[in-house]
Scaffold this motif. Sequence first.
Motif, PDB file in Angstrom:
ATOM      1  N   VAL A 160       0.847  -1.201   0.000  1.00 46.12           N
ATOM      2  CA  VAL A 160       0.000   0.000   0.000  1.00 46.12           C
ATOM      3  C   VAL A 160       0.883   1.253   0.000  1.00 46.12           C
ATOM      4  O   VAL A 160       0.608   2.227  -0.716  1.00 46.12           O
ATOM      5  CB  VAL A 160      -0.947  -0.002   1.209  1.00 46.12           C
ATOM      6  N   GLN A 164       0.926   4.285  -2.716  1.00 42.68           N
ATOM      7  CA  GLN A 164       0.809   5.700  -2.361  1.00 42.68           C
ATOM      8  C   GLN A 164       1.946   6.505  -2.979  1.00 42.68           C
ATOM      9  O   GLN A 164       1.717   7.591  -3.538  1.00 42.68           O
ATOM     10  CB  GLN A 164       0.812   5.848  -0.834  1.00 42.68           C
ATOM     11  N   ARG A 168       1.672   9.492  -5.801  1.00 44.95           N
ATOM     12  CA  ARG A 168       2.218  10.830  -5.574  1.00 44.95           C
ATOM     13  C   ARG A 168       3.181  11.215  -6.695  1.00 44.95           C
ATOM     14  O   ARG A 168       3.236  12.380  -7.100  1.00 44.95           O
ATOM     15  CB  ARG A 168       2.917  10.879  -4.213  1.00 44.95           C
ATOM     16  N   THR A 174      -2.055  11.895  -1.581  1.00 44.55           N
ATOM     17  CA  THR A 174      -2.826  10.943  -0.778  1.00 44.55           C
ATOM     18  C   THR A 174      -3.330  11.571   0.518  1.00 44.55           C
ATOM     19  O   THR A 174      -3.738  10.840   1.442  1.00 44.55           O
ATOM     20  CB  THR A 174      -1.963   9.708  -0.456  1.00 44.55           C
ATOM     21  N   ASP A 177      -3.463  10.411   4.770  1.00 41.61           N
ATOM     22  CA  ASP A 177      -3.354   8.980   5.057  1.00 41.61           C
ATOM     23  C   ASP A 177      -1.961   8.645   5.595  1.00 41.61           C
ATOM     24  O   ASP A 177      -0.941   9.141   5.088  1.00 41.61           O
ATOM     25  CB  ASP A 177      -3.600   8.143   3.798  1.00 41.61           C
ATOM     26  N   ARG A 179       1.332   6.348   6.213  1.00 37.01           N
ATOM     27  CA  ARG A 179       2.070   5.500   5.281  1.00 37.01           C
ATOM     28  C   ARG A 179       1.612   4.045   5.400  1.00 37.01           C
ATOM     29  O   ARG A 179       1.574   3.483   6.496  1.00 37.01           O
ATOM     30  CB  ARG A 179       3.571   5.585   5.550  1.00 37.01           C
ATOM     31  N   PHE A 182      -4.508   2.391   3.462  1.00 36.45           N
ATOM     32  CA  PHE A 182      -5.402   2.761   2.357  1.00 36.45           C
ATOM     33  C   PHE A 182      -6.605   3.496   2.943  1.00 36.45           C
ATOM     34  O   PHE A 182      -7.603   2.886   3.333  1.00 36.45           O
ATOM     35  CB  PHE A 182      -5.845   1.492   1.618  1.00 36.45           C
ATOM     36  N   THR A 186      -5.922   8.071  -0.121  1.00 38.40           N
ATOM     37  CA  THR A 186      -5.500   7.112  -1.147  1.00 38.40           C
ATOM     38  C   THR A 186      -6.654   6.803  -2.085  1.00 38.40           C
ATOM     39  O   THR A 186      -6.448   6.616  -3.299  1.00 38.40           O
ATOM     40  CB  THR A 186      -4.973   5.829  -0.482  1.00 38.40           C
ATOM     41  N   LYS A 187      -7.870   6.739  -1.534  1.00 38.90           N
ATOM     42  CA  LYS A 187      -9.058   6.536  -2.394  1.00 38.90           C
ATOM     43  C   LYS A 187      -9.156   7.644  -3.434  1.00 38.90           C
ATOM     44  O   LYS A 187      -9.357   7.376  -4.625  1.00 38.90           O
ATOM     45  CB  LYS A 187     -10.333   6.536  -1.542  1.00 38.90           C
ATOM     46  N   LEU A 190      -6.325   7.370  -6.100  1.00 38.05           N
ATOM     47  CA  LEU A 190      -6.503   6.270  -7.047  1.00 38.05           C
ATOM     48  C   LEU A 190      -7.623   6.584  -8.033  1.00 38.05           C
ATOM     49  O   LEU A 190      -7.503   6.332  -9.240  1.00 38.05           O
ATOM     50  CB  LEU A 190      -6.803   4.980  -6.283  1.00 38.05           C
TER      51      LEU A 190
END
Length: 524
Positions: A160, A164, A168, A174, A177, A179, A182, A186-187, A190
């Motif tokens: 994950v 990320q 980026r 992101t 969030d 590290r 998700f 991150t949603k 994506l």
Amino acid sequence: MSEAERVVERTEAPATPEEDRGGLARGRRVVLAVVGGAALMAVGGLLATTLVKSPAQVAAETGPPVQGVLTADVERRVLAQTVVMRGTVVADQSVAVSPQGVRSGEGASTALVTKLPLKAGDPVTAGRLIAEVSGRPVFTLHGAQPMYRDLKPGSTGDDVAQLQQALRELGHGTGGDARGVFGAGTKAALTAHYRAIGYEPLPAVADGGAALKAAREAVRSATWAVEDASSPTGAAGPPEGTGPGGKGGATPGPGASGSPAPGAGAATGAGAALGPGAGRELVRARQALGEARAALAAAEAADGPMLPTAEAVFLSSLPARVSSVGARPGSPVSGPVLTLSGGELVVEAYLKDDKRQLLRAGMTVVISSEVSGTDARGTVAAVATEPSAAQPAGPQPQQDPGQNPKGGGTGGSGGADLGYRMVVRADRPLPAGFAGQDVRLTVESAATDGEALVVPVTAVSAGADGRTVVTAVSAEGTQRRIEVRTGTSGDGFVAVTPTQAGALGAGTKVVIGVAPRETRGKSK
């Protein structure tokens, strides 16, 4: 005259001159014949003496010739033991893209290639659409770890974190969030990437939002239950955390307001002035509301876009290039759709067991290209400890549904044994024209520490006393044995050190064997 008298008369008659001449001629002919025969016999005797040989003479002429010696000069140079083999120049990373697990969301049972925007040799950058299978995109991202699972909201781990970072690098932040978690940021990142390449991401929960809707309804119902239990008259305000400013977005029930109803007084909220049964009902309603809110939070966390395994190909080195294309639009996905290669060019060779035992990482290599006529120096980067096997012909069993990094399987894959894989890295990057070439590798498996006295291996012999010696030959032809210690050997030569300093030097002739020479009486 009688008959007898006539005969006597003829016999006693004197010879005529003609008869005398005939007798002399016959005599001369006889003499000549005798002389000629004697001459012929003499000539025949002479010939016989040159052609006919005695057994002793035949044995002497057919015996082995007298033997001489072969010599070679002692050299002073660096001696290296080399191993020569063939290798193929390949990319450091090669990935076969086989998107077997693509889900179109339309109920398609067979994955079909619907778009191939690239051809062999095309460059590939991060985020690039490389194929479309059953209407779903397959794209590249920067990262060293291959995809091995679907990444969904709520997932955690290094994969994950890699996603990320890749998002980026493409300009999709992101948010807040953490590290490797998700989350909402991150949603959003994506979803932004999918839309940038012209697609919508697949939902992580494929129920059309039913679970999230049900969780919200449950929170609203629980909120109303708390309101009802808080005031028998229905005039009580919403419980803590509900209403227009509370979680779940629940609205007050009919008759509810932000302030207590007339006459409610302090009976609201805490259940004061309510009977024991009403107090238990309020506690239970509040407990149900808490559980509904937790379920709603979980549903909201799980809702959102996902990254399927088959839709992303991570490459550690970018830009990469398309090595080959193995499918065409409209064909079913039955193997690699295309193969990507990236990173620096390396040389790949496969060793049999005898050579593998001689080679190890760190050895010096000369890479020779017969095509370009150039050489490059490199180093053995790795030698496998297990043999690799070629893939058997025909349809292959499915392996990773998304991508299959090339790395050489073990002997258990059912193919022919290729040998032990060796990787050679050049000291300087190889020219792009070397890609795909069959090159010659000369590996220095051992070398002397600087210059040393070197002789052919045939010059060294061991005596009955166990000493190792070479035989030196002087200009006058005299021979003397010199004791030596042997060192590195290679290419038919061996390094030697005389036990007595100065006993042997460069240019000294040493015996390396014997050679026949002409017998006595013949030219040398």
